[in-house]
Every structure is written in structure tokens, then in C-alpha cells.
Design a protein around this motif. Structure first.
Motif, mmCIF file in Angstrom:
data_model
loop_
_atom_site.group_PDB
_atom_site.id
_atom_site.type_symbol
_atom_site.label_atom_id
_atom_site.label_comp_id
_atom_site.label_asym_id
_atom_site.label_seq_id
_atom_site.Cartn_x
_atom_site.Cartn_y
_atom_site.Cartn_z
ATOM 1 N N LYS A 114 32.806 -67.876 31.138
ATOM 2 C CA LYS A 114 32.747 -69.194 30.513
ATOM 3 C C LYS A 114 33.463 -69.194 29.170
ATOM 4 C CE LYS A 114 29.334 -72.774 29.349
ATOM 5 N NZ LYS A 114 29.744 -73.072 27.973
ATOM 6 N N LYS A 115 33.211 -68.172 28.378
ATOM 7 C CA LYS A 115 33.831 -68.075 27.043
ATOM 8 C C LYS A 115 35.347 -67.962 27.142
ATOM 9 C CE LYS A 115 33.461 -65.114 22.979
ATOM 10 N NZ LYS A 115 34.277 -65.331 22.069
ATOM 11 N N LEU A 116 35.827 -67.147 28.079
ATOM 12 C CA LEU A 116 37.269 -66.952 28.208
ATOM 13 C C LEU A 116 37.973 -68.244 28.631
ATOM 14 C CD1 LEU A 116 37.438 -63.438 29.898
ATOM 15 C CD2 LEU A 116 38.200 -64.032 27.595
ATOM 16 N N ALA A 138 49.402 -56.598 36.432
ATOM 17 C CA ALA A 138 48.144 -56.619 35.686
ATOM 18 C C ALA A 138 48.355 -57.257 34.310
ATOM 19 C CB ALA A 138 47.606 -55.197 35.529
ATOM 20 N N LEU A 139 47.249 -57.649 33.701
ATOM 21 C CA LEU A 139 47.264 -58.204 32.355
ATOM 22 C C LEU A 139 46.446 -57.329 31.414
ATOM 23 C CD1 LEU A 139 46.513 -62.003 32.961
ATOM 24 C CD2 LEU A 139 48.727 -60.998 32.389
ATOM 25 N N TYR A 140 46.914 -57.245 30.163
ATOM 26 C CA TYR A 140 46.051 -56.803 29.071
ATOM 27 C C TYR A 140 45.370 -58.058 28.532
ATOM 28 C CZ TYR A 140 48.924 -52.494 28.546
ATOM 29 O OH TYR A 140 49.595 -51.310 28.724
ATOM 30 N N VAL A 141 44.053 -58.021 28.394
ATOM 31 C CA VAL A 141 43.323 -59.145 27.807
ATOM 32 C C VAL A 141 42.434 -58.624 26.688
ATOM 33 C CG1 VAL A 141 41.635 -60.977 28.202
ATOM 34 C CG2 VAL A 141 43.358 -60.473 29.950
ATOM 35 N N TRP A 142 42.675 -59.141 25.491
ATOM 36 C CA TRP A 142 41.864 -58.759 24.334
ATOM 37 C C TRP A 142 40.654 -59.685 24.248
ATOM 38 C CZ3 TRP A 142 46.862 -57.497 24.666
ATOM 39 C CH2 TRP A 142 47.281 -56.270 24.128
ATOM 40 N N GLU A 143 39.496 -59.192 24.705
ATOM 41 C CA GLU A 143 38.250 -59.948 24.595
ATOM 42 C C GLU A 143 37.673 -59.831 23.190
ATOM 43 O OE1 GLU A 143 35.841 -58.242 27.600
ATOM 44 O OE2 GLU A 143 37.167 -58.839 29.241
ATOM 45 N N HIS A 144 38.033 -58.767 22.523
ATOM 46 C CA HIS A 144 37.694 -58.553 21.115
ATOM 47 C C HIS A 144 38.913 -57.942 20.450
ATOM 48 C CE1 HIS A 144 37.300 -54.407 22.368
ATOM 49 N NE2 HIS A 144 36.277 -54.706 23.163
ATOM 50 N N LYS A 145 38.829 -57.683 19.164
ATOM 51 C CA LYS A 145 40.019 -57.289 18.416
ATOM 52 C C LYS A 145 40.379 -55.815 18.542
ATOM 53 C CE LYS A 145 37.495 -56.441 14.096
ATOM 54 N NZ LYS A 145 37.353 -56.831 12.682
ATOM 55 N N TYR A 146 39.538 -55.011 19.189
ATOM 56 C CA TYR A 146 39.724 -53.563 19.108
ATOM 57 C C TYR A 146 40.691 -53.002 20.143
ATOM 58 C CZ TYR A 146 35.687 -54.181 16.133
ATOM 59 O OH TYR A 146 34.845 -54.623 15.152
ATOM 60 N N TYR A 147 40.569 -53.415 21.390
ATOM 61 C CA TYR A 147 41.479 -52.926 22.434
ATOM 62 C C TYR A 147 41.407 -53.873 23.625
ATOM 63 C CZ TYR A 147 37.084 -50.943 24.204
ATOM 64 O OH TYR A 147 35.786 -50.771 24.627
ATOM 65 N N PRO A 148 42.411 -53.846 24.502
ATOM 66 C CA PRO A 148 42.424 -54.756 25.655
ATOM 67 C C PRO A 148 41.690 -54.192 26.867
ATOM 68 C CG PRO A 148 44.467 -53.545 25.585
ATOM 69 C CD PRO A 148 43.674 -53.100 24.378
ATOM 70 N N GLN A 165 46.879 -77.328 20.311
ATOM 71 C CA GLN A 165 46.602 -77.666 21.689
ATOM 72 C C GLN A 165 45.698 -76.596 22.283
ATOM 73 O OE1 GLN A 165 50.846 -75.701 22.913
ATOM 74 N NE2 GLN A 165 50.088 -77.311 24.152
ATOM 75 N N HIS A 166 45.292 -76.810 23.517
ATOM 76 C CA HIS A 166 44.435 -75.837 24.179
ATOM 77 C C HIS A 166 45.097 -74.472 24.162
ATOM 78 C CE1 HIS A 166 42.230 -73.772 27.351
ATOM 79 N NE2 HIS A 166 41.305 -74.705 27.250
ATOM 80 N N TRP A 167 44.282 -73.432 23.943
ATOM 81 C CA TRP A 167 44.846 -72.082 23.772
ATOM 82 C C TRP A 167 45.720 -71.659 24.928
ATOM 83 C CZ3 TRP A 167 43.821 -68.079 27.140
ATOM 84 C CH2 TRP A 167 42.789 -68.303 28.059
ATOM 85 N N LEU A 168 45.364 -71.997 26.173
ATOM 86 C CA LEU A 168 46.115 -71.481 27.311
ATOM 87 C C LEU A 168 47.341 -72.304 27.632
ATOM 88 C CD1 LEU A 168 43.585 -70.037 29.836
ATOM 89 C CD2 LEU A 168 45.617 -68.950 28.930
ATOM 90 N N SER A 169 47.467 -73.493 27.058
ATOM 91 C CA SER A 169 48.693 -74.251 27.306
ATOM 92 C C SER A 169 49.871 -73.635 26.578
ATOM 93 C CB SER A 169 48.507 -75.711 26.880
ATOM 94 O OG SER A 169 48.281 -75.812 25.507
ATOM 95 N N ARG A 170 49.600 -72.660 25.693
ATOM 96 C CA ARG A 170 50.695 -71.961 25.032
ATOM 97 C C ARG A 170 51.063 -70.673 25.771
ATOM 98 N NH1 ARG A 170 47.562 -73.536 20.795
ATOM 99 N NH2 ARG A 170 46.649 -71.471 20.618
ATOM 100 N N LEU A 171 50.287 -70.298 26.796
ATOM 101 C CA LEU A 171 50.651 -69.157 27.616
ATOM 102 C C LEU A 171 51.380 -69.700 28.838
ATOM 103 C CD1 LEU A 171 47.390 -67.027 27.606
ATOM 104 C CD2 LEU A 171 49.484 -66.577 26.354
ATOM 105 N N LEU A 172 52.601 -69.243 29.026
ATOM 106 C CA LEU A 172 53.390 -69.741 30.135
ATOM 107 C C LEU A 172 53.611 -68.623 31.125
ATOM 108 C CD1 LEU A 172 56.044 -71.788 28.157
ATOM 109 C CD2 LEU A 172 53.875 -72.556 29.107
ATOM 110 N N PRO A 173 52.626 -68.336 32.010
ATOM 111 C CA PRO A 173 52.769 -67.212 32.924
ATOM 112 C C PRO A 173 53.827 -67.482 33.973
ATOM 113 C CG PRO A 173 50.819 -68.452 33.465
ATOM 114 C CD PRO A 173 51.400 -69.071 32.216
ATOM 115 N N GLY A 174 54.736 -66.529 34.158
ATOM 116 C CA GLY A 174 55.695 -66.639 35.232
ATOM 117 C C GLY A 174 55.017 -66.289 36.549
ATOM 118 N N LYS A 175 55.707 -66.422 37.624
ATOM 119 C CA LYS A 175 55.127 -66.106 38.935
ATOM 120 C C LYS A 175 54.907 -64.617 39.020
ATOM 121 C CE LYS A 175 55.919 -66.490 43.904
ATOM 122 N NZ LYS A 175 56.848 -66.902 44.944
#
Length: 211
Positions: free
Chosen positions: A15-17, A47-57, A198-208
């Protein structure tokens, strides 16, 4: 959203993400392998790196990269209409329920499509993680920057106290302000107008993603 039951912390994370976004996210530039119970059960170059916190993905993997099957959803969850749900990986002899699965991009919509069909397996719940055959632990992950500053053609722009990094069709965003602070204004928003957000994810433009 996800339906009950499920691990409250994992569902809260999903939910938070989707609502607030991660601190940062970017593609892993190498092949990722996941070792579980002595077997490689997932492999992906998307795969994706996702930083849920500031320390590591954390690693997020495509749902279709698991074998012999993708993680099984826990009972009584709406996997048809839900945005995310908890799941189990493994078999009767050896399994983990520390798995969070996101729905398809068309279910999540444009605002959250970067998480579409991605799976988060708890980092410590498996035997090991590898990038191009190199073991990856927390110490190695802490050395990874959310910014691909070694890539040619990278452009950096400063907007509203956030660093936005663009390469090709992707924007890699390091957010420094909270989502609730970003949505205080109801004025029209455009990524090209300084001072508007704008919404945080509208600035991420994932390619296919491929395989």
C-alpha cells in the motif's frame, strides 16, 4: 487493493509503495539469480532495484521469471482485482511466505505501472542473490547508488529539490519530499513546469521489460 488475509507488514508495504512511492527505483543492469533451498528458482535480466528505505535496495523480479512456477497467492485474496497480495514460494518441504506480488500493469494503471507484474521476495528468506554470478549481500547492496552515473547519455535535472535522472525512455527519480507534501496543491501539474509536481510514478518511464 489487496484483500485479507496476509502478512500485515507486507500488505502495508504494498500500500505504501503504490501510494507514496519508493525512495528510488532503477533497473538492475545485470542478470539476477535467486537461490532458494539449494536451487536457482528465479532468473531475470529485467529486475529492479527498489529503495524502500535509504540504506540499500531490494530486488524486485518479474513474475514470469520464476520456475517451475511463480509464487502461489495466499488463500482468500483477490488476485483478479487486487493491486497486490502476499504469496508463498517453494513446496511442502521448504517454503517461505515472505513474498509480495503486484498485479499486472493494466490493473495498477499508469501511475504505478513500474511495479506491474513484479515480485518482492524477502532478501533474507532465500539462500542467496547473484548478479552475473557474483554473490550479493547487504554490504554489496549498500554500495549501489540509485543513480546510474556511469552510463553514457545520462542527463541530470534539478526540479523542486529533487534530482531527476533521465536515460533513454527511463527517468530515475531520487525523491526528497513526501508524497503528501507533493499533493497539497490542486493546481494543474506538469513535469516541465518548475515548481509544479506530480505523482511520484508518473516521472518513472519504464520501457518494455524483456524476459
Amino acid at each position: 487493493m489487496a484483500n485479507q488475509p496476509g502478512k500485515p507488514d507486507l500488505l502495508a508495504l504494498g500500500k505504501k509503495l503504490l501510494e507514496e512511492g519508493p525512495i528510488a527505483a532503477r533497473p538492475v543492469p545485470r542478470r539476477v539469480l535467486m537461490l532458494f533451498h539449494g536451487m536457482y528458482v528465479a532468473e531475470s535480466r529485467s529486475a529492479l532495484y527498489v529503495w524502500e528505505h535509504k540504506y540499500y535496495p531490494y530486488y524486485y523480479l518479474p513474475r514470469d521469471c520464476f520456475w517451475p512456477e511463480e509464487p502461489r497467492a495466499h488463500p482468500n485474496q483477490d488476485t483478479e482485482n487486487g493491486s497486490y497480495w502476499t504469496a508463498e514460494l517453494g513446496d511442502e518441504a521448504w517454503s517461505t511466505d515472505r513474498v509480495l506480488v503486484f498485479a499486472a500493469p493494466e490493473v495498477l494503471g499508469n501511475q504505478a505501472r513500474v511495479f506491474g507484474d513484479m515480485v518482492r521476495v524477502e532478501f533474507s528468506a532465500v539462500d542467496g542473490w547473484f548478479e552475473d554470478g557474483v554473490p550479493m549481500g547487504v554490504r554489496e547492496l549498500m554500495q549501489i547508488s540509485p543513480i546510474q552515473d556511469d552510463d553514457a547519455g545520462l542527463v541530470e535535472e534539478e526540479r523542486d529539490n529533487r534530482s531527476i535522472f533521465i536515460k533513454g525512455r527511463r527517468k530515475l527519480v531520487s525523491l526528497k519530499s513526501h508524497w503528501r507534501q507533493q499533493t497539497q496543491s490542486n493546481a494543474p501539474r506538469s513535469p516541465d513546469v518548475p515548481g509544479q509536481q506530480q505523482h511520484w510514478l508518473s516521472r518513472l518511464l519504464p520501457g518494455k521489460r524483456e524476459g
